[in-house]
Write a protein that holds these residues in place. Structure first.
Motif, PDB file in Angstrom:
ATOM      1  N   ARG A 266       9.670 -10.854  25.372  1.00 11.98           N
ATOM      2  CA  ARG A 266       9.202 -12.227  25.148  1.00 11.98           C
ATOM      3  C   ARG A 266       9.602 -12.626  23.725  1.00 11.98           C
ATOM      4  O   ARG A 266       9.915 -11.761  22.900  1.00 11.98           O
ATOM      5  CB  ARG A 266       7.683 -12.337  25.324  1.00 11.98           C
ATOM      6  N   PRO A 267       9.612 -13.913  23.418  1.00 10.94           N
ATOM      7  CA  PRO A 267       9.972 -14.337  22.050  1.00 10.94           C
ATOM      8  C   PRO A 267       8.998 -13.778  21.016  1.00 10.94           C
ATOM      9  O   PRO A 267       7.857 -13.425  21.328  1.00 10.94           O
ATOM     10  CB  PRO A 267       9.885 -15.868  22.133  1.00 10.94           C
ATOM     11  N   ILE A 268       9.459 -13.702  19.769  1.00  8.07           N
ATOM     12  CA  ILE A 268       8.607 -13.266  18.662  1.00  8.07           C
ATOM     13  C   ILE A 268       7.527 -14.323  18.421  1.00  8.07           C
ATOM     14  O   ILE A 268       7.833 -15.504  18.203  1.00  8.07           O
ATOM     15  CB  ILE A 268       9.429 -13.065  17.374  1.00  8.07           C
ATOM     16  N   GLU A 269       6.275 -13.916  18.479  1.00  5.46           N
ATOM     17  CA  GLU A 269       5.166 -14.849  18.340  1.00  5.46           C
ATOM     18  C   GLU A 269       5.076 -15.418  16.926  1.00  5.46           C
ATOM     19  O   GLU A 269       5.348 -14.726  15.940  1.00  5.46           O
ATOM     20  CB  GLU A 269       3.844 -14.150  18.688  1.00  5.46           C
ATOM     21  N   GLY A 270       4.689 -16.666  16.831  1.00  2.00           N
ATOM     22  CA  GLY A 270       4.424 -17.289  15.543  1.00  2.00           C
ATOM     23  C   GLY A 270       5.650 -17.744  14.786  1.00  2.00           C
ATOM     24  O   GLY A 270       5.533 -18.257  13.679  1.00  2.00           O
ATOM     25  N   ASN A 293      14.583 -15.902  18.085  1.00  3.31           N
ATOM     26  CA  ASN A 293      14.144 -16.871  19.096  1.00  3.31           C
ATOM     27  C   ASN A 293      15.105 -18.044  19.288  1.00  3.31           C
ATOM     28  O   ASN A 293      14.691 -19.202  19.294  1.00  3.31           O
ATOM     29  CB  ASN A 293      12.759 -17.440  18.744  1.00  3.31           C
ATOM     30  N   GLY A 296      14.210 -20.788  21.704  1.00  7.34           N
ATOM     31  CA  GLY A 296      13.010 -20.289  22.355  1.00  7.34           C
ATOM     32  C   GLY A 296      13.231 -19.090  23.242  1.00  7.34           C
ATOM     33  O   GLY A 296      12.306 -18.674  23.969  1.00  7.34           O
ATOM     34  N   PRO A 298      13.947 -15.054  24.254  1.00  8.81           N
ATOM     35  CA  PRO A 298      13.463 -13.765  23.725  1.00  8.81           C
ATOM     36  C   PRO A 298      14.616 -12.901  23.217  1.00  8.81           C
ATOM     37  O   PRO A 298      14.909 -11.837  23.753  1.00  8.81           O
ATOM     38  CB  PRO A 298      12.790 -13.136  24.949  1.00  8.81           C
ATOM     39  N   PHE A 332       8.915  -7.042  11.825  1.00  6.71           N
ATOM     40  CA  PHE A 332       7.938  -7.457  12.839  1.00  6.71           C
ATOM     41  C   PHE A 332       6.908  -6.389  13.198  1.00  6.71           C
ATOM     42  O   PHE A 332       6.045  -6.619  14.041  1.00  6.71           O
ATOM     43  CB  PHE A 332       8.675  -7.879  14.125  1.00  6.71           C
ATOM     44  N   ARG A 339       9.282  -3.394  22.820  1.00  8.05           N
ATOM     45  CA  ARG A 339       9.549  -4.662  23.503  1.00  8.05           C
ATOM     46  C   ARG A 339      11.026  -4.882  23.810  1.00  8.05           C
ATOM     47  O   ARG A 339      11.402  -5.909  24.354  1.00  8.05           O
ATOM     48  CB  ARG A 339       9.006  -5.813  22.647  1.00  8.05           C
TER      49      ARG A 339
END
Length: 414
Positions: A266-270, A293, A296, A298, A332, A339
């Motif tokens: 999934r994309p990197i949050e934040g 991202n 948007g 991942p 990260f 991931r």
């Protein structure tokens, strides 16, 4: 596969533009491409990761002047026109560096590039490295960025060549892929794929091209292949090309520019769509470039160039992944390791039909690029990013050179 008025060798951005320019000219034309696809270094891979990834060209450079900006608008290709310095983040162990350190990095990079450009603007044709501050702690980052810009090391790049490059107008990534845009623009152009030219015999009344699929003859040819392919002698010429031209090829070689893409769950949050570098301020590890991202998606993408890029290109997959994971963990956290879904890496430097990244003149040799605009023996016209003085190293430079080459070839035929 026999006799034509004009033969175009290569269906990268330059060869495609030449072929498109010659359409409707009333001349018989064939476009020959060694690969089983078109686009050359502009190639969007949609299969390996299950989403669009530009293995080569990525940016609409000098977007206000770039013809592909209008082509993208016409064909409905979206691009991100909002990328700025605010979207560039420098990471260190533990995440983003403090704001004041980020600002210092930007100031040092901009100042170094300004010094390089200013030297060239005065006519100095010296190495980039002459204009770097040896005391700056940001030299590893500056050198890394120079590699991304030129695909070479700072010692091997001409300040005068750099100063002639036109960069105003923004640099915008294409959402569906720059390679996909180049290919869509060339829809309808007939290209003979899987047909490498191995020998060009221009000793007789017509140019004779030898390929694994037979011989092609033409009144004139457009030579639209990467300059490192010519340097390597992958195409033999009879008679040999003029010595001064061959020397000019060696004066403006392509360096190394590779990419590494890591698909995440999934994309990197934040974080939004941004660019940056993971920096080890102790100097033990080279900066690791990251595109985070994109649109948007991942993905984490790294652009690895110059000597560092060559080392990466030669390394095993597990070695490359280990290096990437260390940098990703710094930025990260350790959980990022779990991931990773898949990796894609390029091998432009060892690809026999490319053999490198993009061209830059060696120090003291910027004038050599001028030779590429002149036809050879009224039979051979050159095209490619190396032929463009204001837009070398770019797709638009290749594209514009292809259009010019088509016009020159028509003029030669009278």
């Amino acid at each position: 596969m026999n006799d034509y008025d004009i033969a175009v060798i290569g269906a990268g951005a330059a060869g495609l533009a030449a072929g498109l320019r010659l359409q409707g000219s009333g001349k018989s034309v064939i476009v020959l491409e060694a690969r089983d696809r078109i686009g050359g270094r502009a190639f969007t891979d949609t299969a390996t990761l299950g989403l669009p990834f530009d293995c080569g060209a990525h940016w609409l450079h000098a977007a206000d002047q770039n013809p592909f900006t209008k082509i993208a608008d016409r064909l409905g290709f979206a691009y991100n026109s909002r990328i700025s310095w605010a979207d560039v983040i420098r990471f260190g162990p533990g995440g983003p560096l403090p704001d004041e350190v980020q600002a210092e990095a930007v100031d040092e990079v901009v100042a170094a590039l300004d010094r390089i450009g200013a030297a060239g603007a005065t006519g100095l044709d010296v190495p980039f490295s002459d204009r770097l501050d040896p005391a700056s702690r940001w030299n590893p980052l500056i050198r890394n960025i120079i590699g991304q810009i030129t695909s070479h090391e700072a010692e091997n790049c001409s300040t005068l060549d750099y100063a002639r490059y036109v960069e105003e107008g923004g640099d915008f990534p294409v959402e569906a892929g720059y390679g996909a845009l180049v290919a869509r623009n060339a829809e309808g152009l007939a290209v003979t794929l899987g047909t490498p030219v191995t020998h060009v015999d221009w000793s007789g009344p017509r140019v004779r091209l030898e390929t694994p699929r037979g011989v092609v003859t033409a009144s004139s040819i457009i030579l639209a292949v990467p300059i490192n392919v010519l340097i390597a002698g992958a195409i033999r010429f009879t008679p040999a090309l003029p010595a001064q031209l061959v020397e000019a090829f060696h004066d403006c070689p392509m360096g190394v520019s590779e990419k590494l893409a890591i698909l995440l769950d999934r994309p990197i949050e934040g974080l939004g769509h941004l660019y940056g570098d993971v920096i080890d301020l102790s100097g033990k590890r080279a900066p690791f470039n990251l595109h985070v991202n994109p649109f948007g998606r991942p993905l984490l993408v790294s652009h690895l160039a110059g000597a560092n890029g060559l080392n990466i290109e030669r390394a095993r997959d597990d070695e490359v992944m280990a290096l990437a994971l260390d940098a990703m963990e710094d930025a990260f956290g350790a959980s990022i390791r779990k991931r990773v879904v898949r990796m894609l890496r390029t091998h432009w430097a060892s690809d026999p039909y490319t053999r490198g990244g993009y061209s830059h003149a060696k120090p003291g040799r910027a004038a050599s690029r001028l030779l590429f605009s002149e036809p050879v023996g009224d039979r051979i016209v050159l095209a490619g990013e190396h032929c463009s003085i204001p837009h070398y190293s770019t797709v638009q430079g290749a594209h514009l050179s292809g259009i010019a080459a088509g016009e020159k070839a028509l003029k030669l035929m009278g």
